[in-house]
Write a protein that holds these residues in place. Sequence first.
Motif, mmCIF file in Angstrom:
data_model
loop_
_atom_site.group_PDB
_atom_site.id
_atom_site.type_symbol
_atom_site.label_atom_id
_atom_site.label_comp_id
_atom_site.label_asym_id
_atom_site.label_seq_id
_atom_site.Cartn_x
_atom_site.Cartn_y
_atom_site.Cartn_z
ATOM 1 N N ALA A 67 2.926 -74.818 73.199
ATOM 2 C CA ALA A 67 1.885 -75.100 72.216
ATOM 3 C C ALA A 67 2.082 -76.458 71.548
ATOM 4 O O ALA A 67 1.117 -77.074 71.096
ATOM 5 C CB ALA A 67 1.866 -74.005 71.157
ATOM 6 N N HIS A 68 3.334 -76.910 71.497
ATOM 7 C CA HIS A 68 3.649 -78.170 70.805
ATOM 8 C C HIS A 68 4.594 -78.994 71.682
ATOM 9 O O HIS A 68 5.795 -79.103 71.404
ATOM 10 C CB HIS A 68 4.319 -77.888 69.456
ATOM 11 N N PRO A 69 4.086 -79.595 72.759
ATOM 12 C CA PRO A 69 4.962 -80.331 73.668
ATOM 13 C C PRO A 69 5.643 -81.530 73.026
ATOM 14 O O PRO A 69 6.677 -81.984 73.502
ATOM 15 C CB PRO A 69 4.027 -80.759 74.803
ATOM 16 N N ASP A 70 5.070 -82.052 71.942
ATOM 17 C CA ASP A 70 5.697 -83.154 71.205
ATOM 18 C C ASP A 70 5.434 -82.929 69.719
ATOM 19 O O ASP A 70 4.536 -83.527 69.129
ATOM 20 C CB ASP A 70 5.146 -84.501 71.671
ATOM 21 N N LEU A 71 6.232 -82.060 69.112
ATOM 22 C CA LEU A 71 6.004 -81.685 67.720
ATOM 23 C C LEU A 71 6.215 -82.869 66.783
ATOM 24 O O LEU A 71 5.522 -82.997 65.769
ATOM 25 C CB LEU A 71 6.929 -80.533 67.334
ATOM 26 N N ARG A 72 7.153 -83.751 67.112
ATOM 27 C CA ARG A 72 7.366 -84.923 66.254
ATOM 28 C C ARG A 72 6.119 -85.805 66.216
ATOM 29 O O ARG A 72 5.724 -86.303 65.149
ATOM 30 C CB ARG A 72 8.580 -85.710 66.726
#
Length: 297
Positions: A67-72
Amino acid sequence: WNLFGISYGTAVALEVMRRHPEGVRSTLIDSVYPPDVGFGAATFDDADRVFTVLIDGCAKQPACAAAHPDLRAELQAAVDRLDTTPYSLDIKVKDRTLKGQFTGTDLVGGLFNAMYDSNLIPLIPYFIKQVADGNVAILNAVASDGIATLTDGSEGQTVSVECGDRQRLIDQAQVQKSIASHPLYGLIAAGRPLPQICPSWKVPSVPKAYNTIPTAKIPTLVFGDEYDPITPPANSERTAKELGSAATFVLFPGLGHGAIRARPCPLQIYQAFIATPPSAVDTGCVAAMPAPDFKVG
């Protein structure tokens, strides 16, 4: 006495252990605020650490990672959205309703504070994505509670105590360097301006001995928490080592600030410890504690 301190209470407990060990049977210090640690510069490193722990924790959980492949990058996008177009909202503070502007730095400060609460940590990636995708109305649900948390305390009392305790440890140049190198955490700097205030507050410092960790013969249990934003577990672990062989350090995965109130395992360990303090501490339940179950939709 059996001493029990959380957060700033751990500094009080350590001072009692240093000055009056003959009156203490056992000690639990949970989320340790060591008296030899200053404030200011470390706050930004602590913020960077805990956001990295959050991002790494999401990446290790398949559903969250999908769901969040790149949360940063999502966090930065949410911050940029709110900095470009601050969200206007009504904020209820006691008996008043105020007009507010919610910016990106407000968001980061709010997420930092949310990680105090172990029950909110699993919701944070979802919350970040909602704001990054433009669903900024979700901020209404948290703004009033967040503002109350920030405004209900006595700032004058806080400054008087903290400056008296630790102003001799402040490196003003390092504080300014840290602020400049961590632009994402600007509101955290504004919310904890003690290094800048202490020189003009003019409270006397406590005796230098306060800023030391005692060597203890008292059975002591020391708790640290993986997602603790303000008292990182490394400080708790180091304190346990400096206390000596009478201290036992326990690290709890997935928890924010204050383990004993968050889950049954920390309380179970403490109850067994306080029954027979000198005996070995059974920490077997820690292995069964799960990582945060991140909400993905």
